[in-house]
Design an enzyme around this catalytic site. Structure first.
Site, PDB file in Angstrom:
ATOM      1  N   HIS A   1      -2.852   6.180   4.860  1.00  0.00           N
ATOM      2  CA  HIS A   1      -1.406   6.348   5.025  1.00  0.00           C
ATOM      3  C   HIS A   1      -0.988   7.710   4.484  1.00  0.00           C
ATOM      4  CE1 HIS A   1      -1.305   2.311   6.246  1.00  0.00           C
ATOM      5  NE2 HIS A   1      -0.591   1.747   5.288  1.00  0.00           N
TER       6      HIS A   1
ATOM      7  N   CYS B   1       0.809  -1.220   0.000  1.00  0.00           N
ATOM      8  CA  CYS B   1       0.000   0.000   0.000  1.00  0.00           C
ATOM      9  C   CYS B   1       0.845   1.275   0.000  1.00  0.00           C
ATOM     10  CB  CYS B   1      -0.960  -0.004   1.185  1.00  0.00           C
ATOM     11  SG  CYS B   1      -0.208  -0.480   2.748  1.00  0.00           S
TER      12      CYS B   1
END
EC number: 1.2.1.11
Length: 342
Positions: free
Chosen positions: A248, A135
């Protein structure tokens, strides 16, 4: 989305009851993927429960006893061990496997694909398996690849600020539990993380390697080289776990072969697929994981400015939903590339 021949596909989602699997199901429905039959699969423990696919409730089947014959596309998000055990079986039965784990990412005969960056790589899959990148790599390269194509990347310094959802449901539960305990003056007992995660930062994600970097950090190095097809790019990563549930964030300093001005970079990124620029030099004129990224598809880029330490350097702040774009959405987008082959 539809293939050139309006074909419909029998699609399996392995790990359908997990956070990423559930998001895959919702995205398949949202994007009207041409599904003839949706088959949710999970461990024996979850078999018999139901998951949502659009307006339908579909019974989850046991992966261990399921016959993969007739499956066209299999989306895997159940961990590396499960992928190693079952992905080859699905591929041997004729399915194209799109795997979200790290099991096959670094194999030379398995393409590592970001739909906006190297979609052509999905066409060559000798083992019938396509890997989804990590990711943190995903969001970084969606933003940096357009700059690389324009001016060539020499070096990337990146510090990641990664949400607890990247460590699974138990990590999110631990953050919630610890937050409640601390606000009520109760002792905490870390289980998922080695130390307190609530109101704290943890500068370690995954195990340490011999070079002093963690495996999570080295994924940024290995995957950048493979996806961009350039092993000369120097990547210097630090990965930090932060007490955020979803999304994130990354602080990136990129050194380019040729100078790109801030205005040029902003213009390049404004037209880049999958990117949304949020870059006003005013209070609040930048993206955050909560206010922008959570539950949304784009990779958000802000705080674009020249690097004071290098004439060809730029600084960027990159934010994305790690469960959605960082895992589930890209897997579905890759499946769309496969479906479009006809």
């Amino acid at each position: 989305m539809s293939s050139s021949q309006n074909r419909r596909f029998r699609v399996a989602v392995v790990g359908a009851t997990g956070a990423v699997g559930e998001t895959m199901l919702s995205i398949l429905a949202e994007r009207d993927f041409p599904v003839s039959e949706l088959v949710p699969l999970a461990s024996e423990r979850s078999a018999g429960t139901t998951v949502k696919f659009g307006d339908d409730d579909i019974v989850v089947q046991d992966l261990a006893t399921f016959d993969p014959a007739g499956i066209d596309i299999a989306l895997f998000s159940a961990g590396g061990d499960t992928s190693k055990a079952y992905a080859p079986k699905f591929a041997a039965a004729g399915a194209v496997v799109i795997d979200n784990s790290s099991a096959f990412r670094y194999d030379d005969d398995v393409p590592l694909v970001i739909s906006e960056v190297n979609p052509e790589a999905a066409r060559t899959r000798p083992r019938g398996i396509i890997a989804n990148p990590n990711c943190s790599t995903m969001q970084m390269l969606v933003a940096l690849a357009p700059l690389h194509r324009k001016a060539g990347i020499v070096r990337i310094n990146v510090s990641t600020y990664q949400s607890v959802s990247g460590a699974g449901r138990s990590a999110m539960e631990e953050l919630g539990r610890q937050t409640g305990d601390l606000l009520n003056f109760r002792e905490i007992d870390p289980q998922k993380f080695p130390v307190q995660i609530a109101f704290n930062l943890i500068p370690q994600i995954d195990a340490f390697l011999e070079n002093g970097f963690t495996k999570e950090e080295m994924k940024l190095v290995w995957e950048t080289h493979k996806i961009l097809g350039d092993d000369s790019i120097r990547v210097n990563p630090t990965a930090v776990r932060v007490p955020v549930f979803y999304g994130h964030s990354e602080s990136v300093a990129v050194e380019l072969r040729e100078r790109i001005t801030v205005d040029e970079a902003r213009a390049i990124l404004a037209t880049a697929p999958g990117v949304e620029v949020v870059d006003e030099r005013t209070t609040g004129g930048w993206p955050t994981p909560v206010t922008h990224a959570s539950g949304r598809d784009p990779v958000f880029v802000g705080r674009i400015r020249e690097d004071l330490s290098h004439p060809n350097g730029l600084n960027l702040w990159i934010v994305a939903d790690n469960i959605r774009k960082g895992a589930a959405l890209n897997a579905v987008q890759v499946a769309e590339l496969v479906a479009a082959e006809g």
